[in-house]
Design an enzyme around this catalytic site. Structure first.
Site, short mmCIF file in Angstrom:
data_model
loop_
_atom_site.label_atom_id
_atom_site.label_comp_id
_atom_site.label_asym_id
_atom_site.label_seq_id
_atom_site.Cartn_x
_atom_site.Cartn_y
_atom_site.Cartn_z
N GLY A 186 -11.99 15.92 -21.63
CA GLY A 186 -11.69 15.31 -22.93
C GLY A 186 -10.21 15.35 -23.22
O GLY A 186 -9.78 15.57 -24.36
N ALA A 187 -9.40 15.08 -22.19
CA ALA A 187 -7.94 15.22 -22.31
C ALA A 187 -7.23 13.90 -22.57
O ALA A 187 -6.00 13.84 -22.53
CB ALA A 187 -7.38 15.87 -21.04
N GLY A 218 -6.11 13.64 -28.59
CA GLY A 218 -6.53 14.72 -29.46
C GLY A 218 -6.15 16.10 -28.96
O GLY A 218 -5.14 16.28 -28.27
N ILE A 219 -6.99 17.08 -29.29
CA ILE A 219 -6.64 18.46 -28.96
C ILE A 219 -6.70 18.72 -27.46
O ILE A 219 -6.02 19.62 -26.97
CB ILE A 219 -7.53 19.47 -29.72
N GLY A 220 -7.50 17.94 -26.72
CA GLY A 220 -7.54 18.11 -25.27
C GLY A 220 -6.21 17.75 -24.64
O GLY A 220 -5.67 18.49 -23.81
N SER A 228 -18.24 24.04 -32.61
CA SER A 228 -17.93 23.56 -33.95
C SER A 228 -18.73 24.33 -34.99
O SER A 228 -19.83 24.83 -34.71
CB SER A 228 -18.28 22.07 -34.07
N TYR A 261 -25.65 16.23 -33.39
CA TYR A 261 -24.33 16.72 -33.02
C TYR A 261 -24.26 18.24 -33.19
O TYR A 261 -23.79 18.96 -32.30
CB TYR A 261 -23.25 16.05 -33.88
#
Length: 279
Positions: free
Chosen positions: A15-16, A19-21, A137, A163
């Site tokens: 997930g790079a 965002g945060i990735g 989360s 989710y």
């Protein structure tokens, strides 16, 4: 952020693409780590890969075949993995099944990190002492794991509970690793990074309203702030005190669903997930 060096460490970040990735990958590379980045979009992942000095590894987590190919490509490139950061995920409309035929929140948020981490276990073990970080989360509080109906075949799935269930599974999976892989020197930890104003939930109208409109100023944090807990844990490394813990940003023992510590759930989810993905 500390000045600690990660020279000589190999890190894989899923997930790079943004965002945060993407942010965590860049920060960890800046600390000297060799960082491999994965994502679904070649166009978005390319500049991130260039920034960390590697080639992009493209995989669609809605397809198990892509994940198996990704694991093979990673294994060909590295002798060991010191840190695996399972960061890919999101919110998805439950009715839109994946090409593999699964409810998408279940597959992308849980089954894929479960499969990928298992496939990369030999490389994690080769490090002698390694760390798996699972991005979870606070939404786990909305989740409910039904072992006999993980794929919502006999009940209706709603987006946010589905989710939340996936994020609950991230914590349960973390506990499963902690109980099973200590002999390999593998430590696992889950973390809630906070409400980050990024592309998270890009497929959800409601999440988009909260996270990427003027409303975001009332409750979200910046991408660098969201990546900071991931970087902190990566810097701390495979500390035995982390094993099986769930962090809410920098605070250990974040608010979690009672199922997260239910041994029958921990064992049952592992066994059923292994059957589904063919481990």
């Amino acid at each position: 952020m500390s000045e600690q060096t990660l020279t000589g460490k190999t890190v894989v970040v899923t997930g790079a693409s943004d965002g945060i990735g993407a942010e965590a990958a860049k920060v960890l590379a800046g600390k000297g780590a060799r960082v491999l980045v994965t994502g679904r979009s070649a166009e978005k992942l390319k500049p991130v890969a260039e920034a960390v000095g590697t080639e992009p590894l493209i995989a669609d987590f809605a397809r198990f075949d892509d994940v198996r190919r990704l694991a093979a490509e990673v294994s060909e490139r590295v002798e060991k993995i010191d840190i695996l950061l399972n960061n890919a995920g999101g919110t998805f409309v439950p009715s839109k099944k994946t090409p593999d035929g699964h409810e998408p929140n279940f597959q992308v948020n849980h089954l894929v990190p479960f499969l990928l981490t298992n496939l990369l276990r030999p490389k994690l073990a080769a490090a002698g002492s390694s760390l798996v970080i699972n991005t979870a989360s606070i939404g786990n509080l909305l989740g409910k794991i039904v072992l006999d109906d993980l794929d919502y075949e006999h009940r209706r799935a709603s987006e946010f509970p589905a989710y939340g269930t996936g994020k609950l599974m991230n914590i349960v999976f973390t506990r499963g690793i902690a109980q099973r892989w200590t002999g390999d020197g593998i430590v696992s930890v889950a973390v809630h990074p906070g409400p980050v104003g990024s592309s998270f939930g890009r497929d959800s109208w409601f999440i988009g309203l909260l996270y990427r409109t003027p409303l975001k100023r009332f409750g979200t944090i910046s991408v660098p702030d969201g990546a900071a807990p991931l970087v902190m844990l990566a810097e701390r490394g495979p500390d035995a005190e982390l094993n099986g813990k769930y962090f809410s940003r920098f605070k250990v023992d974040g608010k979690e669903n009672k199922q997260a510590s239910d041994q029958a759930i921990i064992d049952g989810l592992w066994e059923r997930s292994a059957e589904i993905v063919g481990i």
